[in-house]
Design a protein around this motif. Structure first.
Motif, short mmCIF file in Angstrom:
data_model
loop_
_atom_site.label_atom_id
_atom_site.label_comp_id
_atom_site.label_asym_id
_atom_site.label_seq_id
_atom_site.Cartn_x
_atom_site.Cartn_y
_atom_site.Cartn_z
N THR A 90 -23.67 12.54 90.31
CA THR A 90 -24.15 13.15 91.17
C THR A 90 -23.71 15.16 91.25
O THR A 90 -22.71 15.41 90.92
CB THR A 90 -23.31 13.14 92.16
N ASP A 95 -19.10 12.61 95.12
CA ASP A 95 -19.93 11.59 95.49
C ASP A 95 -19.95 10.91 94.44
O ASP A 95 -20.65 9.72 94.73
CB ASP A 95 -21.89 12.15 95.49
N ALA A 96 -19.17 10.74 92.72
CA ALA A 96 -18.74 9.98 91.80
C ALA A 96 -17.42 9.27 92.29
O ALA A 96 -18.57 7.62 92.38
CB ALA A 96 -18.73 10.12 90.52
N TRP A 102 -17.05 11.59 85.96
CA TRP A 102 -17.99 12.54 86.62
C TRP A 102 -18.61 13.76 85.62
O TRP A 102 -17.78 14.20 84.83
CB TRP A 102 -17.53 13.03 87.66
N GLN A 198 -29.58 10.61 92.58
CA GLN A 198 -29.93 11.55 92.56
C GLN A 198 -31.60 11.40 92.32
O GLN A 198 -32.46 11.81 92.84
CB GLN A 198 -29.31 12.81 92.95
N TYR A 227 -25.87 2.31 94.08
CA TYR A 227 -26.73 3.45 94.85
C TYR A 227 -27.64 3.91 96.23
O TYR A 227 -28.22 3.64 96.88
CB TYR A 227 -26.67 4.84 93.95
N TYR A 462 -21.43 5.12 92.65
CA TYR A 462 -20.79 6.39 94.14
C TYR A 462 -19.58 6.16 93.64
O TYR A 462 -18.86 4.80 93.67
CB TYR A 462 -22.04 6.09 94.69
#
Ligand code: OXD
Ligand code: MN
Length: 595
Positions: A90, A95-96, A102, A198, A227, A462
């Motif tokens: 992300t 957000d992870a 990440w 995303q 997510y 997430y």
């Protein structure tokens, strides 16, 4: 950029420009010799199976006894999910969240593009379109996986609604998950499972193991799914779904979260004990539930999958007769042993242990050997249609209404056999504070207790704190909230023996759950939640002493003080993302314990 060496072949199945452009881009990167569209037909299955056999990727098992069944041996360094090589990419690390690895998306794309570059030279790229969920269901999501693995293409055909039907459902839409997989050289140093929530994109490199490469399953249905669920107001969960029908013909649907290799498949296919004549359990799903609020305000669930990717060892006609029936034909076995007669074999199979076998690595094995013949995480990939207990609702686009949610970890101590949450928030707390001993489904040490909230630790796409908040927020949109329960089948006595018999006898606990849901029995209030009143847990015909039952259901305050410390450490890890409502639940429990 240079023109692609290989053009995407035209197909009568689709001319979707978004899809074509993406396949072209991926082909330009990976440079396969050939691109093959998968249509999901029988003829295609036969052709791919033959090719896989000729290439030594699949080995036919005894076709008289196991028709349509094949064995695949994976690289010994590639036999389980690799949580340490799985990334949520992300733009912002927060957000992870602290429970995921990440990587910055640009860095991840660049790094993996280096690995993918030319990685399919000399190989075929299979285009595998699939639907997770019933065709035409508002719950369902479409994915397309590009893979150089014929094993993946054949497994995806079992695990999802694969082929033409997916492209028909997609039409000209750009709304599909883009999954790119290359087996590479199966080098753990060059193995990455990257999720780009995303972009609704997954890039998986360097593995051939199911959980890392059947991208519809853990990657789309759980990590990307969770997510999307938060964005769109629904839940993607690591849960089985079953329907239980009483002798009076009343069916109740239950969803239950257990960590990997903790018996979801067994529970979902359970055959009730003889004291439960007239009761019937039917399987909707054995691993994943997607749950949405229906027009009537109830929570409905579908199983996005179409097959079972189950743990083989321990499966037999006592523990799970329905699984035994499910794997009897058209099944791909991975990393089991083989008998001299070409039958699959594993530890815990019915019958005598054969004198001689070929083990999961293809080596001769003799009875009494200290090594396991089948890998502890050996798997079957079997079509759900083989399951004699398959629910007639499995393809219902509306899903099934969920009346109860069960959370269960593998705990040798501390957690009692069953309890019911006081309310939704407390139930979310029970799920969020679940702990479980690790299993062979992921690489790493087995048997270590770790916090595994809602059995989603390896699968939440997430920040876990936001995930808890999403669960808490769902309360507002559900008119008829499912009741929430916690169970533990795995408590051990002082000799290290399981106290509760488990398997079909878990029906007895499920019956109490149903009775509570229907308001048929009162519960006994304890510090932790509601538990069965004396005599309400049905142990008719069960060979369990009063003392053993007391031990299985006991709540030991000292153990709970230790447990609460571990919960505190976990919540601290989430920092300001840990929802106040859950921190308060912990404080209340602590006050009750110390009060
Ligand atoms: C699975 C897992 O394969 O949870 O379902 O590892
Ligand atoms: Mn699972």
């Amino acid at each position: 950029m240079a023109a692609p060496d290989v053009t995407v072949p035209k197909t009568s199945m689709t001319s979707n420009p978004h899809l074509m452009k993406w396949i072209e881009d991926c082909a330009r990167l990976a440079k396969p010799d050939r691109i093959v569209w998968c249509d999901g037909s029988e003829a295609e299955k036969e052709r791919l199976t033959k090719e896989a056999v000729d290439a030594g990727i699949l080995m036919p098992l005894n076709q008289q006894k196991w028709p349509g069944c094949y064995l695949h041996r994976s690289n010994p360094n590639d036999v389980a999910r690799v949580e340490h090589l799985t990334f949520i990419c992300t733009p912002n690390k927060v957000d992870a969240g602290p429970t995921n690895n990440w990587m910055d998306p640009d860095e991840a794309y660049t790094k993996l593009a280096n690995h993918f570059d030319g990685s399919m030279k000399g190989r075929t790229m299979y285009v595998v379109p699939y639907v997770m969920g019933p065709i035409g269901s508002p719950f369902s999501k479409i994915g397309v996986e590009l893979t150089d693995s014929i094993y993946v293409a054949l497994n995806m055909r079992i695990m999802a609604r694969m082929g033409r039907q997916a492209l028909e459902m997609l039409g000209s839409s750009n709304d599909f998950n883009r999954g790119l997989h290359c087996t590479g050289d199966i080098n753990p140093e060059r193995r990455f499972i990257c999720h780009f929530p995303q972009d609704n994109t997954i890039w998986s490199f360097g593995s051939g193991y199911g959980g890392n490469v059947l991208l519809g399953k853990k990657c789309l249905a759980l990590r990307i799914g969770s997510y999307l669920g938060r964005e769109e107001g629904w839940l993607a969960e690591h849960m089985l779904i079953l329907g239980v029908t009483s002798p009076q013909g009343e069916t109740t649907y239950v969803a239950a979260a257990f960590p990997s290799a903790c018996g979801k498949t067994n529970f979902a296919m359970m055959i009730p004990p003889k004291e439960y004549t007239g009761w019937k359990i039917e399987t909707v799903g054995d691993d994943i539930a997607w749950m949405r609020v229906g027009p009537d305000g109830q929570l409905y669930a579908i199983n996005p999958e179409a097959g079972y990717f189950g743990v083989v060892p321990g499966t037999n006609n006592k523990t799970n007769p329905n699984a035994m029936a499910s794997i009897r034909k058209d099944t791909i076995f991975t990393n089991v042993a083989v008998t001299e007669d070409g039958e699959p074999w594993w530890e815990g199979k019915d019958g005598e242990v054969p004198e001689r076998l070929t083990d999961w690595q293809g080596r001769p094995w003799v009875k009494g050997s200290a090594e396991k013949a089948a890998h502890p995480n050996s798997r079957f990939t079997a079509p759900a249609a083989n399951n004699p207990a398959l629910s007639p609702k499995v393809n219902d686009p509306q899903g099934v209404p969920i009346s109860a949610i069960i959370f269960g970890g593998r705990r040798s101590n501390t957690v009692p056999l069953v309890l019911q949450a006081f309310n939704w928030t407390h139930g979310v707390f029970l799920g969020a504070t679940m702990g479980s001993e690790t299993t062979a489904a992921a690489t790493g040490k087995v048997g270590v207790v770790r916090r595994d909230p809602m059995a989603m630790l390896p699968f939440c796409g997430y920040n876990m704190g936001d995930y808890f908040q999403h669960w808490l927020d769902m309360q507002k949109s559900i008119d008829k909230l499912p009741k929430i329960f916690q169970v533990n089948w795995f408590r051990q006595d002082s000799n290290g023996k399981f106290i509760w018999p488990g398997f079909g006898d878990n029906m007895r606990v499920l019956k109490w759950v149903l009775d509570r849901v229907a308001g048929r029995v009162a519960g006994k209030e304890t510090l932790l939640g509601w538990v069965p009143k004396q005599g309400d847990l049905d142990v008719r015909g069960l060979d369990i002493s009063k003392e053993a039952l007391a031990e299985a259901t006991s709540i030991k305050e000292e153990e709970w003080k230790t447990e609460l410390k571990s919960q505190e450490t976990f919540f601290e890890q989430l920092g300001s993302k840990a929802p106040e409502a859950l921190l308060l639940q912990r404080k209340l429990l602590l006050a009750r314990l110390e009060g």
